[in-house]
Design an enzyme around this catalytic site. Structure first.
Site, PDB file in Angstrom:
ATOM      1  N   GLU A 196       5.045  31.117  -3.598  1.00 35.36           N
ATOM      2  CA  GLU A 196       4.404  32.425  -3.339  1.00 35.36           C
ATOM      3  C   GLU A 196       4.992  33.614  -4.103  1.00 35.36           C
ATOM      4  O   GLU A 196       4.990  34.739  -3.586  1.00 35.36           O
ATOM      5  CB  GLU A 196       4.388  32.728  -1.824  1.00 35.36           C
ATOM      6  N   ASP A 211      -1.793  29.912   7.439  1.00 35.51           N
ATOM      7  CA  ASP A 211      -0.839  30.593   8.318  1.00 35.51           C
ATOM      8  C   ASP A 211      -1.554  31.450   9.340  1.00 35.51           C
ATOM      9  O   ASP A 211      -2.429  32.245   9.002  1.00 35.51           O
ATOM     10  CB  ASP A 211       0.076  31.513   7.491  1.00 35.51           C
ATOM     11  N   GLU A 235       8.324  28.414  15.095  1.00 35.42           N
ATOM     12  CA  GLU A 235       9.714  28.862  15.130  1.00 35.42           C
ATOM     13  C   GLU A 235      10.375  28.304  16.385  1.00 35.42           C
ATOM     14  O   GLU A 235       9.845  28.447  17.481  1.00 35.42           O
ATOM     15  CB  GLU A 235       9.722  30.390  15.175  1.00 35.42           C
ATOM     16  N   HIS A 270      16.036  34.155   9.819  1.00 36.62           N
ATOM     17  CA  HIS A 270      16.407  35.557  10.007  1.00 36.62           C
ATOM     18  C   HIS A 270      17.917  35.743   9.895  1.00 36.62           C
ATOM     19  O   HIS A 270      18.410  36.857   9.949  1.00 36.62           O
ATOM     20  CB  HIS A 270      15.928  36.062  11.372  1.00 36.62           C
ATOM     21  N   LYS A 297       7.672  43.183  20.915  1.00 39.78           N
ATOM     22  CA  LYS A 297       6.493  43.998  20.619  1.00 39.78           C
ATOM     23  C   LYS A 297       6.179  45.004  21.730  1.00 39.78           C
ATOM     24  O   LYS A 297       6.225  44.687  22.899  1.00 39.78           O
ATOM     25  CB  LYS A 297       5.280  43.100  20.416  1.00 39.78           C
TER      26      LYS A 297
END
Ligand code: GLN
Ligand code: ZN
Length: 765
Positions: free
Chosen positions: A489, A604, A670, A699, A117
């Protein structure tokens, strides 16, 4: 005369042209020439959008990431790319994403640079790599090409480059190399660059040093002095540019560095402006970023003028005006929106509109407010409409907010009592298995949702189609043998947008895309007003899913902090207040699920960490209200209802205490790529509740083996009592396909069963 400029412009294109060109290029559907053609066209268009300003940036455009571009500019290409076939563009994409094009021969794939980020934004850059062999050399052809293009268009161009100290600061050392030693090498390359820029006819260069808003060690402060002293003799003028925060203890240093101008984020650091004026030598320009480059609200132009007029009288020609930071972080053009209501639209400014605001301010300062009266009146009317709008302010919500007491954010009993009640209500095996919520979002699901949204599919047919997806999902999970099921979902396009659509106080855009990384964009909802939960959102889907199975069905929600951090949030009240409103709305949904018989509810908080302020000294305040908000949302339930939360990252060391204070019964995180970090965090801190360390890297297309999962879980069991461990993937499965998901989950379940027998223990609380 006042000077106006811009620090950076979104590059993805109004219709995300760059995204589609890139993705087609990677699939080899278009050629390199086609791709570069698209890039040239976008640059042209975006320069026209900015042409009302006195200085327009070049070099802010990037095919993937501007930090990656800087690595190429400085010749810092990791050795692993050295001998591969292809041209510079091939290597550029290899470093960006592991391969030049999608079917790059296996031998030409490399591990991609790390993505991380960009300060506290949701933009991700490719981390520069340094090692003992790192050397720098100038490769300015791309930048010079962009400058030439702008000049051919008669654009008054100001190149934008990332400064040497921030560049080093943002990078990662791959061995024992010392970043500060690398600076020696780097400074002359920047020196050469300035000469080349002068040769290209450049007068001003914007040199970004966002590290100036961070807490810097003495060593880094010294690095800034060391880097900038040699630059006092360069043949171009340097605008030292900071953004995203206050300078605080770095203020004096920023003012003293021998450059020609300083840009300050006057939205975040307005209180510092007078001090900066005191410290800034008389010959230097002060650029004030007065228009918020991180949000989408119109600026209060009259109030800004009230503040700026005396400063302009004082500084005269030395005053420049700009947005606070690059406009990369906002959508391009409000005119691309057709479905916003008139009131909300009138309150907003995207990148193009923000530059118009800069221009109006400059006109009013130079020629008096009368000269811009129409624009100022229009601005004033829009703001007043927003301040007094019944859609923004809802007495019921404010009233409820005033009645919050902290007891609301705490569970009735301690974890130990709760877990007994939960185990009685929902007996589970040792090492219970579950997933994080979403299952593969197939083309068919997306088409069904689109048809429904565009009115082509009637409500009833949509409901039936979604129920079919849920049935399939439940059936597959039962066949696999998972212990706690989810509905999958299918009805959600995005975990934040979906709830934004259903809650009062949000508006959604059609094209409000913001680059997240490479070709990936997000479309944050606009949170404009008091948030209210007017009807149940998820209950019918979860209840339907539960009706299909005897296994426990987990209800899935997005938490208040994540809703906040992934939206454009109103600026007329503190974020903490808005977050509490979101918390009450999610609480209503949690209680509705509980009432409907759902005993496991996951909330979440994928973006919980993202809200951390840049300066550590401000972390505690954020964590306090964020934890409170999560608690309000989650903790109104009975002891026997099990609350899960999920966070998709593994950096926990510095906030694990805060996470424990959230007091979720189970947290899933994670970990599969970074077992070590997990170990670090849990070695030093005894996490008191249950934990599901992710064992399947979602991923990657790779299927984790049973052994790998067992290994990871054994490591976890050394830190957390095994009675408190869950087995689950790192994150949701929506980007994967069923062919990958089924064998991966099969291995996960086999690993869990093996572990349960291996440890031969019974569950005790
Ligand atoms: N429940 C969400 C999903 O599975 C969580 C996504 C996320 O954490 N980013 O898709
Ligand atoms: Zn996640």
């Amino acid at each position: 005369m006042i000077t106006t400029h811009n620090l950076g412009f979104p590059r993805i294109g109004r219709q995300r042209e760059l995204k589609f060109a890139l993705e087609r290029y990677w699939k080899k559907a278009i050629t390199e020439e086609d791709l570069l053609e698209t890039a040239i066209k976008l640059r042209q268009l975006h320069w026209q959008d900015q042409a009302i300003l006195d200085w327009v940036p070049a070099g802010d455009f990037s095919l993937y990431d501007q930090v990656l571009d800087t690595s190429f500019l400085l010749g810092n290409i990791p050795a692993r790319l050295g001998t591969l076939s292809g041209n510079e563009l091939d290597n550029y994409f290899r470093l960006a994403r592991g391969r030049a094009v999608s079917d790059d021969a296996a031998c030409s794939c490399v591990s991609a640079g790390e993505l991380t980020k960009w300060f506290d934004t949701n933009y991700h850059y490719i981390v520069p790599e340094f090692d003992k062999n790192t050397q720098f050399s100038l490769h300015a052809a791309q930048l010079l090409q962009q400058i030439r293009e702008a000049q051919q268009q008669h654009i008054p161009v100001k190149p934008v480059i990332l400064g040497p100290v921030s560049y080093l600061w943002l990078g990662k050392c791959k061995d024992a190399v010392d970043k500060h030693e690398l600076l020696e090498d780097l400074i002359p390359v920047y020196g050469q660059l300035f000469k080349e820029l002068e040769n290209a006819g450049i007068k001003w260069v914007q040199i970004d040093e966002p590290v100036l808003v961070m807490e810097l060690s003495e060593e880094w402060k010294y690095a800034l002095r060391k880097a900038y002293y040699p630059f006092q003799a360069v043949p171009v003028k340097l605008m030292l540019t900071t953004y995203f925060g206050q300078l605080q203890e770095n203020l004096q240093l920023a003012c003293e560095l021998p450059v020609d101008g300083l840009h300050l984020d006057a939205v975040m650091a307005r209180d510092e402006v007078s001090k900066v004026i005191d410290w800034l030598p008389n010959h230097k320009v002060l650029s004030l970023g007065v228009i918020n480059g991180r949000n989408i609200w119109k600026t209060d132009l009259n109030a800004t003028l009230d503040w700026l007029e005396p400063l302009y009288a004082l500084l005269q020609n030395r005053l420049w005006l700009a947005p606070s930071c690059s406009l990369l972080h906002v959508p391009i053009d409000l005119d691309s929106e057709q479905t916003l209501t008139d009131d909300v639209r009138s309150w907003l400014a995207f990148a193009v509109q923000k530059l118009q605001e800069v221009k109006v301010l400059a006109t009013a300062l130079d020629h008096g407010r009368e000269s811009a009266q129409d624009a100022l009146d229009e601005n004033q009317a829009a703001l007043e409409d927003r301040w007094h709008s019944g859609r923004v302010h809802r007495a019921g919500v404010k009233n409820r907010l005033s009645q919050i007491d902290t007891a609301m954010s705490r569970r009735k009993s301690s974890y130990h009592l709760r877990t007994a009640a939960q185990r009685e209500k929902i007996p589970l095996p040792l090492f219970p298995t579950t997933t994080i919520g979403s299952f593969p979002q197939t083309q068919a699901i997306r088409e069904t949702r689109l048809a429904y949204r565009t009115g082509k599919l009637p409500e009833e047919a949509y409901q039936i189609a979604m129920q079919k997806e849920i049935e399939y999902c439940v059936h597959e999970q039962e066949a696999l043998g998972l212990d706690v099921l989810v509905h999958g979902e299918p009805e959600r396009n995005d975990m934040v947008e979906y709830f934004g659509e259903q809650l009062t106080g949000f508006a959604l855009t059609q094209n409000g895309w913001v680059q997240s990384y490479g070709s990936r964009c997000v479309k944050p909802p606009i949170l404009y007003g008091d948030v209210a939960h007017e009807h149940a959102i998820t209950v019918q889907w979860i209840q339907y899913a539960q009706s299909l199975t005897k296994k426990p069905m987990k209800g899935m929600l997005t938490g208040p902090v994540t809703m906040l951090n992934w939206s454009f949030v109103r600026d007329d009240q503190p974020r903490s207040e808005t977050c509490k409103q979101l918390a009450l709305a999610i609480r209503d949904e949690v209680l509705a699920l509980e009432k409907a018989g759902i005993s496991i509810i996951q909330i979440d908080e994928a973006a919980f960490r993202e809200g951390l302020p840049l300066r550590k000294s401000q972390w505690q305040a954020y964590l306090d209200w964020a934890i409170l908000a999560f608690g309000i949302a989650a903790n109104g339930v009975q002891d026997s209802t099990q609350i899960h939360t999920h966070m998709c990252y593994s950096e926990f060391n510095d906030i694990i205490d805060a996470i424990a204070r959230m007091d979720a019964d189970v947290i899933t995180i994670e970990t599969s790529r970074s077992a070590m970090e997990l170990l670090d965090a849990f070695d030093q801190y005894r996490y008191p509740n249950e934990l599901g360390p992710g064992v399947y890297d979602i991923h990657s297309p790779n299927i984790p083996s049973i052994d790998a999962i067992v290994d990871l879980m054994k490591k976890a069991a050394q830190r957390i009592p095994m009675q408190r461990l869950w087995v689950n993937p790192d994150c949701g499965l929506k980007t994967r396909n069923w062919e990958e998901v089924k064998p991966a989950l099969k291995n996960m379940i086999a690993a869990s069963r093996y572990l349960a027998t291996h440890f031969k223990a019974t569950r005790v609380s």
